[in-house]
Write a protein that holds these residues in place. Sequence first.
Motif, PDB file in Angstrom:
ATOM      1  N   LEU A  58       4.622   8.777  -0.202  1.00 44.42           N
ATOM      2  CA  LEU A  58       5.367   9.614  -1.139  1.00 44.42           C
ATOM      3  C   LEU A  58       4.826  11.033  -1.042  1.00 44.42           C
ATOM      4  N   GLN A  59       5.637  11.967  -0.568  1.00 44.44           N
ATOM      5  CA  GLN A  59       5.249  13.370  -0.561  1.00 44.44           C
ATOM      6  C   GLN A  59       5.936  14.064  -1.733  1.00 44.44           C
ATOM      7  N   MET A  60       5.161  14.827  -2.501  1.00 37.90           N
ATOM      8  CA  MET A  60       5.688  15.470  -3.705  1.00 37.90           C
ATOM      9  C   MET A  60       5.316  16.950  -3.694  1.00 37.90           C
ATOM     10  N   ARG A  61       6.301  17.788  -3.969  1.00 31.49           N
ATOM     11  CA  ARG A  61       6.104  19.228  -3.997  1.00 31.49           C
ATOM     12  C   ARG A  61       6.740  19.827  -5.235  1.00 31.49           C
ATOM     13  N   PRO A  62       6.189  20.939  -5.740  1.00 28.25           N
ATOM     14  CA  PRO A  62       6.904  21.652  -6.817  1.00 28.25           C
ATOM     15  C   PRO A  62       8.263  22.130  -6.305  1.00 28.25           C
ATOM     16  N   VAL A 120       0.858  -1.184   0.000  1.00 30.99           N
ATOM     17  CA  VAL A 120       0.000   0.000   0.000  1.00 30.99           C
ATOM     18  C   VAL A 120       0.896   1.236   0.000  1.00 30.99           C
ATOM     19  N   THR A 121       0.603   2.161  -0.907  1.00 27.31           N
ATOM     20  CA  THR A 121       1.358   3.410  -0.987  1.00 27.31           C
ATOM     21  C   THR A 121       0.397   4.585  -0.966  1.00 27.31           C
ATOM     22  N   CYS A 122       0.665   5.543  -0.098  1.00 25.93           N
ATOM     23  CA  CYS A 122      -0.109   6.778  -0.052  1.00 25.93           C
ATOM     24  C   CYS A 122       0.705   7.866  -0.753  1.00 25.93           C
ATOM     25  N   VAL A 123       0.168   8.372  -1.853  1.00 20.39           N
ATOM     26  CA  VAL A 123       0.842   9.398  -2.643  1.00 20.39           C
ATOM     27  C   VAL A 123       0.241  10.752  -2.271  1.00 20.39           C
ATOM     28  N   MET A 124       1.089  11.692  -1.892  1.00 15.59           N
ATOM     29  CA  MET A 124       0.607  12.986  -1.414  1.00 15.59           C
ATOM     30  C   MET A 124       1.226  14.121  -2.221  1.00 15.59           C
ATOM     31  N   PRO A 125       0.571  14.499  -3.331  1.00 18.63           N
ATOM     32  CA  PRO A 125       1.096  15.599  -4.135  1.00 18.63           C
ATOM     33  C   PRO A 125       0.694  16.960  -3.575  1.00 18.63           C
ATOM     34  N   GLY A 126       1.522  17.951  -3.865  1.00 17.89           N
ATOM     35  CA  GLY A 126       1.154  19.342  -3.617  1.00 17.89           C
ATOM     36  C   GLY A 126       0.451  19.891  -4.845  1.00 17.89           C
ATOM     37  N   SER A 127       0.845  21.060  -5.308  1.00 16.58           N
ATOM     38  CA  SER A 127       0.144  21.730  -6.408  1.00 16.58           C
ATOM     39  C   SER A 127       0.369  21.023  -7.740  1.00 16.58           C
ATOM     40  N   VAL A 128      -0.736  20.511  -8.290  1.00 17.98           N
ATOM     41  CA  VAL A 128      -0.691  19.843  -9.588  1.00 17.98           C
ATOM     42  C   VAL A 128      -1.611  20.599 -10.540  1.00 17.98           C
ATOM     43  N   PRO A 134       5.254  26.330 -14.838  1.00 19.42           N
ATOM     44  CA  PRO A 134       6.513  25.843 -14.261  1.00 19.42           C
ATOM     45  C   PRO A 134       6.496  25.797 -12.730  1.00 19.42           C
ATOM     46  N   HIS A 135       5.491  26.446 -12.126  1.00 19.15           N
ATOM     47  CA  HIS A 135       5.416  26.479 -10.673  1.00 19.15           C
ATOM     48  C   HIS A 135       4.530  25.359 -10.109  1.00 19.15           C
ATOM     49  N   LYS A 136       3.979  24.548 -10.984  1.00 16.37           N
ATOM     50  CA  LYS A 136       3.151  23.424 -10.549  1.00 16.37           C
ATOM     51  C   LYS A 136       3.679  22.130 -11.149  1.00 16.37           C
ATOM     52  N   MET A 137       3.389  21.019 -10.473  1.00 19.08           N
ATOM     53  CA  MET A 137       3.692  19.718 -11.046  1.00 19.08           C
ATOM     54  C   MET A 137       2.620  19.375 -12.078  1.00 19.08           C
ATOM     55  N   GLN A 138       2.969  18.512 -12.995  1.00 17.72           N
ATOM     56  CA  GLN A 138       2.028  18.067 -14.016  1.00 17.72           C
ATOM     57  C   GLN A 138       1.485  16.679 -13.638  1.00 17.72           C
ATOM     58  N   PRO A 139       0.285  16.338 -14.139  1.00 14.96           N
ATOM     59  CA  PRO A 139      -0.262  15.006 -13.846  1.00 14.96           C
ATOM     60  C   PRO A 139       0.714  13.882 -14.197  1.00 14.96           C
ATOM     61  N   GLU A 140       1.484  14.090 -15.278  1.00 10.74           N
ATOM     62  CA  GLU A 140       2.449  13.068 -15.693  1.00 10.74           C
ATOM     63  C   GLU A 140       3.537  12.853 -14.642  1.00 10.74           C
ATOM     64  N   ASP A 141       3.861  13.911 -13.889  1.00 11.71           N
ATOM     65  CA  ASP A 141       4.862  13.787 -12.826  1.00 11.71           C
ATOM     66  C   ASP A 141       4.357  12.862 -11.714  1.00 11.71           C
ATOM     67  N   ILE A 142       3.082  13.009 -11.374  1.00 12.73           N
ATOM     68  CA  ILE A 142       2.510  12.162 -10.324  1.00 12.73           C
ATOM     69  C   ILE A 142       2.399  10.728 -10.829  1.00 12.73           C
TER      70      ILE A 142
END
Length: 230
Positions: A222-226, A172-180, A195-203
Amino acid sequence: MELSGKVAIITGVSKGIGRATAEALLAKGAVVAGWGRTAPEGLANERFQFFECDIRDEVSVKEAYTNTLRELGPAVHVLVNNAGIGNFGPIDGFSSEDWHAMFDTNVHGLFYCTRAVLPEMKKQQEGHIINVASLAGTAGTAKLAGYCATKYAVRGFSDALFKEVRPDGVRVTCVMPGSVETNFNGAEPGQEPDPHKMQPEDIAAAIVHALEAPQPVMISELQMRPTQPK
C-alpha cells in the motif's frame, strides 16, 4: 479478517501511527497488545494491555510475546510492525551509533517480532503481518540515505515473506506512507492538522482496510501520499 475478538500486537504504540492503529483496532472490537518502551498516555480500554518491550532486544521481544500469550490467550492474529526511527544527515557526517540505532529498530526489531509470531500463525493457518515501511523504501532522498536503506530492507523483507508464508494462510502487507504528521524526527505535530500531510488516523484506516480484506485477497503493498503536498 473479521477483527472483533481477534488479538493484535502493535509495536511503537505510544504515539503516532501506532497509537492511532491501536485505537482503530479497538474500535473494531479487537484485543490489542501494545508493545513499546513507553505506554500511551490516556489509552483506557478494557481490551487494551500494554507490555513493556524494547524491540531492539531479542530477549525483550521473546518475553513480551510470552507475556502477551499468558495474558491474552494462545492465539495472536495480527502483528503491526510499526516501531521505527529516522536519523537524518549526510553520510560523511553520520555517526555509527545513529546508523545502528535505525537498523536495530527498523530492521532487526521487525525481524525479531515477526519471527516470534509466525510459528503459531502458521499452525492456526491464519494471521496477518503489517510492516510499516515508507515511501523512502521506494526512492532515495539526499540526507536520508540511512533511513532509506532500512525501509528498502523492510520492503524487500515483506515481499519475500509474503511469498514464503502465503501457503500457510498468513498474509503480509507492506504499508508505505509519505508525509505523515507525527513526532517523527523530533517534530511536534501542530495544534491544527496540516492539510498538506496525512494524519496518523489515515494510515491506521488503511491498515484496517488491508486487515479486513476478504481472506482470499492479500493487499501486499500500500503506497500512500498526501493528495496536495506542499
